[in-house]
Enzyme design. Structure first.
Site: not given
Ligand SMILES: Cc1ncc(COP(=O)(O)O)c(C=O)c1O
Length: 403
Positions: A128, A202, A361
């Site tokens: 991500h 996740q 993302c």
């Molecule tokens: C694998 C992964 N990492 C990081 C994030 C970022 O999470 P947050 O936006 O809650 O900081 C997400 C959010 O969808 C994600 O799916």
């Protein structure tokens, strides 16, 4: 104090009972976007409401009754989280705004002070943006290099070297659902004295994890993906690493003493928690974890896996469908030839079905998959077969319009 015991045998899992804990599911709509954010159980909503309605106070500051209670509840919540991930000590659990902030803290407060020009940060291709951008930023600041890694174990063995200072990977891809072999990755990483950073955003939702057993150096996750409130996350770090790190932000309660010439940081975990914390969020999250210990999460995961397999078997009947996700995963990503993912999302929304589409993302991963976006269905134990049957019917209705 009773802590969440996820291995107790007194637990049970009944899908309909579980589902009835989520007020958002009382209408006719279908929620299949839990990997973006999970729905919230009544226990969390009630605890948050109770704090705002009857016991509002700040933490670690005032000495009146409600304020002392709030401080105790925040400490208890920290202990819940430490137990949940099997941390050695409560002080290894830092409250943050979410996974994104947790990883940025690691990059800026740990990596920035140890990285030198030509040092290497190995980052998996599955990530991500929140587990890629912080590394690109710190690489630019320090002259270190970000090395792309497919997530394949053999490839890690060939990429890693004495230049490697950090290896980072997700516990579960938010696009493909793939869960890497963290035990082996940890072993290889530590053979080279590098540190392992795991993005649990996740993974924590579907696979409980033992940071000690896997010898993970830093672990980051967000409360909102595990039935909790938004705006709250956790940074776990091994105590000796957190101790050596620079502070993150300056402000109230992160210091022992301060003058106009300098300051001395507070002990862990407060050193990283400047300013008033997300009190309502932490209280809500404690209620969530407390509620979660009533359920057999392993059984819940098995149920979700069966539902995922049913979903995939129904989707497979659609002509020209291409899947990107791994088998048995609660995350199912795909495209249908000649249908734009966003057009499908809009037509499903009109039929009261919530899904996620787009790049998720994860632009580098999209490039690798050879597409500009995907359609993602993500499941939780509160979903049921009727949800899936409605989804499939809605997709057929949309295809009839779009093709
Ligand atoms: C694998 C992964 N990492 C990081 C994030 C970022 O999470 P947050 O936006 O809650 O900081 C997400 C959010 O969808 C994600 O799916």
């Amino acid at each position: 104090m009773v802590l969440p015991d996820l291995n107790s045998h007194n637990k049970h899992f009944n899908p309909e009972q579980f589902r009835s804990n989520f007020p958002a599911l009382n209408d006719q709509s279908v929620y299949l976007d839990s990997a973006a954010t999970a729905l919230k159980p009544q226990a969390m909503i009630a605890a948050t409401h109770e704090y705002y309605a009857h016991s509002t106070a700040t933490a670690q500051r005032s000495l009146h009754h409600d304020a002392l209670q709030v401080t105790a509840r925040i400490d208890k919540a920290r202990q819940y989280v430490a137990e949940f991930i099997h941390a050695n000590d409560n002080s290894e659990v830092i409250w943050t705004r979410g996974t994104t902030e947790s990883i940025n803290i690691i990059a800026q407060s740990y990596a920035r002070s140890i990285l030198k020009p030509n040092d290497e940060i190995i980052v998996s291709e599955l990530e991500h943006h929140s587990n890629l951008l912080p590394w690109l930023i710190v690489a630019e600041q320090t002259g270190a290099k970000v090395i792309k890694w497919s997530s394949n174990i053999e490839e890690l063995s060939s990429l890693i070297s004495t230049h490697t200072k950090i290896v980072t990977i997700t516990q579960m891809s938010n696009v493909t659902g793939f869960c890497p072999d963290l035990a082996t990755i940890s072993q290889i990483t530590h053979q080279y004295n590098a540190i392992l950073v795991v993005d649990g955003a996740q993974g924590i939702v579907h696979h409980s994890l033992d940071v000690k057993q896997l010898d993970i150096d830093f672990y980051a996750f967000s409360a909102h993906k595990l039935y909790g409130p938004t705006g709250l996350g956790v940074l776990y770090g091994k105590q000796q690493l957190l101790k050596q790190m620079n502070v993150w932000q300056g402000g109230g309660k992160m210091l022992k003493n301060a003058s106009f010439s300098d300051f001395q940081p507070a002990e862990l975990p407060y050193k990283f928690e400047a300013g008033t914390p997300n009190i309502a969020g932490i209280i809500g999250y404690a209620a969530t974890l407390d509620w979660l210990r009533n359920w057999d999460v392993k059984q819940a995961d098995r149920y979700t896996e069966q539902l995922a397999n049913y979903t995939k078997s129904q989707l497979e009947k659609i002509t020209d469908i291409e899947f990107y996700s791994v088998d048995n995963s609660p995350i199912i990503s795909f495209n249908i030839t000649n249908i734009h993912h966003n057009d499908l999302a809009i037509l499903l929304s009109e039929q009261k079905i919530a899904i996620r589409t787009g790049e998720l993302c994860a632009q580098p991963l999209m490039q690798k998959l050879g597409c500009h976006g995907v359609i993602r269905i993500s499941l939780m134990p509160y979903n049921n077969q009727q949800d899936i049957d409605k989804l499939i019917q809605a997709i057929h209705n949309a295809i009839a319009i779009l093709k």
